[in-house]
Design an enzyme around this catalytic site. Structure first.
Site, mmCIF file in Angstrom:
data_model
loop_
_atom_site.group_PDB
_atom_site.id
_atom_site.type_symbol
_atom_site.label_atom_id
_atom_site.label_comp_id
_atom_site.label_asym_id
_atom_site.label_seq_id
_atom_site.Cartn_x
_atom_site.Cartn_y
_atom_site.Cartn_z
ATOM 1 N N GLY A 36 33.392 51.280 52.312
ATOM 2 C CA GLY A 36 33.445 49.846 52.005
ATOM 3 C C GLY A 36 34.628 49.522 51.106
ATOM 4 N N HIS A 37 34.836 50.360 50.082
ATOM 5 C CA HIS A 37 35.965 50.147 49.174
ATOM 6 C C HIS A 37 37.289 50.295 49.921
ATOM 7 C CE1 HIS A 37 32.996 50.455 45.962
ATOM 8 N NE2 HIS A 37 33.920 50.018 45.134
ATOM 9 N N ARG A 38 37.345 51.311 50.785
ATOM 10 C CA ARG A 38 38.576 51.546 51.525
ATOM 11 C C ARG A 38 38.902 50.351 52.430
ATOM 12 N NH1 ARG A 38 40.122 52.975 56.176
ATOM 13 N NH2 ARG A 38 37.991 53.201 56.918
ATOM 14 N N VAL A 41 39.969 47.257 50.178
ATOM 15 C CA VAL A 41 41.228 47.382 49.445
ATOM 16 C C VAL A 41 42.378 47.818 50.356
ATOM 17 C CG1 VAL A 41 42.413 48.557 47.531
ATOM 18 C CG2 VAL A 41 40.024 47.846 47.276
ATOM 19 N N GLU A 87 38.505 51.004 42.785
ATOM 20 C CA GLU A 87 37.625 50.031 42.114
ATOM 21 C C GLU A 87 38.382 48.907 41.415
ATOM 22 O OE1 GLU A 87 34.430 48.821 42.579
ATOM 23 O OE2 GLU A 87 33.804 50.904 42.293
#
Lengths: 204, 299
Positions: A36-38, A41, A87
């Site tokens: 999800g972060h990848r 971002v 993050e």
């Protein structure tokens, strides 16, 4: 008295929080892990749910399909440090105010918390049933193609916690401070242990 | 019973056992956590232990996996060479894993290698992981199941040191591993140290050491002293529950070793989290069983 944060989280709600404080959360909590972060971002792609001023949980739950929806079986935190790389940018892009996980995060996230006025907190690891009991409802799922652990599960929670603040809005970092202490103690303890063991083996 | 019926019976018993292991911690772990809880004085450490115990109660009462990460399923099979279903055991363990995945339910944690797709069943290439040991020529088998979560698998590593680095180098490797990586692995930890020749043998011994029941010591007096010394050293660092700092770092330190090549010293470290979900079940040739690890559990 129990301090409860409610989403949407206002800046003044978290301004006075300091590392080591215990809080609880009521409102919207969305699970978000490595993939999800990848995607947010690195691929600059946003899920369709609004993330502004809500909380995210580094967690991969066990969810059971039930009639007309899902049941939360067990949901504890996963290692937050894995998300360190993204993050800071994630906070700046989404407006998330509270990040919940396990273990600490690094210097870059602490900087991100300061710049985006957000906090990181720890939920005790391995306590997936306590956490699941505090989930009132699973409201939806985004990016299901990631699979059960990695999808964004959109949760309504009530007095979710205890959450131990580990990075505050000033960028103070409980685990980084602990790490310095642990390393100093390690040097002493290692010297003693190695000495005992080497002399014991050498006697033979 | 026909072989087919026997296989189905064993799948059913083992499936139930894997299910239970995800929900109730074994006697040795419960005993040690209860002891360590009373030693903590700091409010944060005490608060964390309170949630841990509340969680164990709730997991049992609500019949749910104690931790959402139910791991990749690993089996350690210690069999007599004449256990009648030995040749069928691989497929039996696979079926039992699929069955427990549905019943518990367990989290889907098998991601197929190279394709990086979740299989959706908790089985895949070489998963469940099975370690085989033929221990004697009896007709009995002992099966140990371990649910290896991601967080406590992360610190695991092994290294091969030159002889002059010696046991001192080995200790540095252990201490560095625990301080650098142990915080995120949900302390208080069970630490297994393996001393061998190559990275493989050292790693394997460290896993074997980690799984040894808490409260036992190595039969070699020097190894037992080594275990005690490392345990005291790691506890002096005071990671506390969840690495938040506190009185203790570990539940136990176990060391296993083997004779090694004179030019090398292999060292392996394997770490288990506080929610150490392992269990042992024994069968005889009639499939009569005994649950060794969990008192009072009926399948």
């Amino acid at each position: 008295m129990k301090k409860v944060l409610t989403t949407p989280i206002q800046d003044e709600d978290i301004a006075s929080l300091r590392v080591g404080d215990i809080v609880y959360l009521s409102g919207t909590l969305v699970t978000c892990r490595d993939e999800g972060h990848r995607r947010v971002v690195a691929e600059n792609s946003m899920p369709s749910l609004p993330l502004d001023r809500i909380a995210i949980f580094h967690a991969g739950p066990i969810v059971r399909d039930v009639e007309g929806g899902w049941e939360m079986v067990s949901i504890g935190p996963t290692t937050s440090m894995r998300m360190e790389r993204y993050e800071k940018e994630f906070l700046a892009k989404t407006g998330v105010k509270l990040v919940i996980g396990k273990g600490g995060m690094g210097e870059k996230t602490a900087q991100g918390c300061k710049e985006s006025f957000a906090v990181h907190a720890v939920f005790p690891g391995g306590c997936g049933v306590v956490a699941a009991e505090q989930v009132e409802k699973i409201e939806g799922k985004e990016w299901p193609e990631f699979g059960m652990p990695e999808a964004f599960w959109i949760l309504k929670v009530k007095e979710f916690g205890p959450l131990i603040i580990s990075i505050d809005t000033e960028g103070n970092n409980l685990f980084e401070a602990n790490k310095v202490t642990f390393h100093a103690r390690k040097e002493v303890a290692l010297k003693d242990t190695a000495k005992q063991i080497v002399s014991m083996i050498a006697k033979s | 019973m026909s072989t087919c019926e026997e296989e189905a019976k064993l799948v059913a018993i083992l499936g139930k056992f894997i299910d239970i292991v995800s929900k109730e911690l074994p006697d040795d772990v419960m005993k040690k956590l209860t002891e360590l809880r009373t030693q903590e004085e700091a409010p944060l450490a005490k608060a964390i232990y309170d949630v841990m115990f509340e969680n164990m109660d709730k997991a049992k009462k609500l019949n749910r996996p104690t931790c959402q990460d139910t791991g990749v399923i690993q089996f350690f099979v210690r069999s007599g060479s004449r256990f009648p279903l030995l040749g069928k055991l691989r497929s039996i363990l696979r079926e039992a894993t699929i069955s427990a995945t549905k019943s518990a339910p367990l989290r889907l944690n098998a991601v197929e290698v190279f394709d990086e797709k979740n299989t959706g069943t908790n089985v895949g290439t070489d998963v469940p992981f099975i370690e085989w040991e033929i221990v004697d020529d009896s007709t009995n088998v002992e099966i140990e199941v371990y649910q290896a979560g991601g967080g406590c698998s992360l610190p695991g590593r092994s290294i091969v040191l030159p002889p002059l680095a010696g046991y001192e180098g080995a200790m540095k490797f252990v201490f560095d591993t625990i301080v650098d990586w142990g915080i995120n692995a949900c302390p208080p930890l069970v630490v297994g140290v393996g001393i061998g020749t190559c990275s493989t043998s050292a790693a394997k011994l460290s896993k074997k050491a980690m799984l040894r029941p808490i409260g036992t010591s190595h039969p070699h007096p020097k190894a037992a002293a080594m275990e005690k010394s490392i345990e005291e050293g790691l506890n002096a660092i005071g990671l506390g529950p969840q690495g938040i700092s506190g009185k203790n770092s570990v539940m136990a330190v176990h060391v296993e070793g083997m004779a090694h090549h004179p030019s090398v010293l292999g060292v392996g470290v394997t770490v288990g989290c506080w929610a150490n979900r392992h269990g042992i079940i024994r069968f005889d040739e009639h499939l009569a069983y005994e649950v060794v690890s969990h008192t009072g559990v009926s399948l």
